[in-house]
Structures are given as structure tokens and as C-alpha cells.
Design a protein around this motif. Structure first.
Motif, mmCIF file in Angstrom:
data_model
loop_
_atom_site.group_PDB
_atom_site.id
_atom_site.type_symbol
_atom_site.label_atom_id
_atom_site.label_comp_id
_atom_site.label_asym_id
_atom_site.label_seq_id
_atom_site.Cartn_x
_atom_site.Cartn_y
_atom_site.Cartn_z
ATOM 1 N N LEU A 3 0.833 -1.202 0.000
ATOM 2 C CA LEU A 3 0.000 0.000 0.000
ATOM 3 C C LEU A 3 0.869 1.253 0.000
ATOM 4 N N ALA A 4 1.928 1.262 0.790
ATOM 5 C CA ALA A 4 2.838 2.405 0.821
ATOM 6 C C ALA A 4 3.511 2.594 -0.540
ATOM 7 N N ALA A 5 3.886 1.490 -1.184
ATOM 8 C CA ALA A 5 4.525 1.579 -2.507
ATOM 9 C C ALA A 5 3.570 2.163 -3.536
ATOM 10 N N LEU A 6 2.314 1.768 -3.466
ATOM 11 C CA LEU A 6 1.318 2.318 -4.395
ATOM 12 C C LEU A 6 1.127 3.819 -4.172
ATOM 13 N N HIS A 7 1.040 4.213 -2.919
ATOM 14 C CA HIS A 7 0.887 5.643 -2.608
ATOM 15 C C HIS A 7 2.104 6.436 -3.075
ATOM 16 N N ARG A 8 3.297 5.918 -2.807
ATOM 17 C CA ARG A 8 4.522 6.623 -3.218
ATOM 18 C C ARG A 8 4.654 6.642 -4.739
ATOM 19 N N GLY A 9 4.313 5.541 -5.382
ATOM 20 C CA GLY A 9 4.455 5.422 -6.819
ATOM 21 C C GLY A 9 3.503 6.280 -7.619
ATOM 22 N N ARG A 10 2.448 6.724 -6.989
ATOM 23 C CA ARG A 10 1.441 7.547 -7.659
ATOM 24 C C ARG A 10 2.055 8.790 -8.295
ATOM 25 N N ASP A 11 3.091 9.347 -7.685
ATOM 26 C CA ASP A 11 3.709 10.576 -8.179
ATOM 27 C C ASP A 11 5.069 10.340 -8.838
ATOM 28 N N MET A 12 5.386 9.085 -9.173
ATOM 29 C CA MET A 12 6.685 8.765 -9.763
ATOM 30 C C MET A 12 6.543 8.471 -11.253
ATOM 31 N N ASP A 13 7.635 8.708 -11.964
ATOM 32 C CA ASP A 13 7.660 8.272 -13.360
ATOM 33 C C ASP A 13 8.033 6.780 -13.379
#
Length: 71
Positions: A3-13
Motif C-alpha cells: 500500500l505504501a509503494a502504491l501511494h509513493r508510486g502515484r507521483d513517480m515516473d
């Protein structure tokens, strides 16, 4: 951690997401639960891994954050 990875990845290329995934994979493989899961399925064949921690409510924010630390 997922879940944390999904939240962090939301704003990543894409490249940043792949770097994050590689970091997480390295941490998972070096941790307790991955080899325990493999052992439970392939070696003991009991499909009863002994996770650490055993309960989701025992997982702390600090534990989750440790998977995102690069060395």
C-alpha cells in the motif's frame, strides 16, 4: 508495504517506480518472510508459513518505512 509503494508510486515516473520495486525486492528477499514462505511451500510442504510479525496489527510504520531505505 504494498500500500505504501502504491501511494509513493502515484507521483513517480516509470523509472522511479522500477527503482522503488528493485529496492523493495532486495529488502523482501533479505528479510524473514520470503524465505519462510518458500520453505513452507517447497520444503516443509505444509503451506503454513510463520510470518514475522505474525499479525498485521503488529506491523509498525517504522517497519514499513525500512523497506524503502536505500543503502
Amino acid at each position: 508495504v504494498t500500500l505504501a509503494a502504491l501511494h509513493r508510486g502515484r507521483d513517480m515516473d516509470f523509472d522511479a517506480c522500477m527503482q522503488q520495486e528493485f529496492c523493495l525486492t532486495c529488502h523482501f528477499v533479505q528479510g524473514h518472510d520470503f524465505p519462510e514462505g518458500v520453505e513452507a511451500v517447497i520444503i516443509r510442504k505444509d503451506n503454513a508459513p510463520k510470518w514475522n510479525p505474525a499479525e498485521l496489527n503488529q506491523v509498525t510504520d517504522t517497519m514499513v518505512a525500512s523497506y524503502f531505505q536505500t543503502t
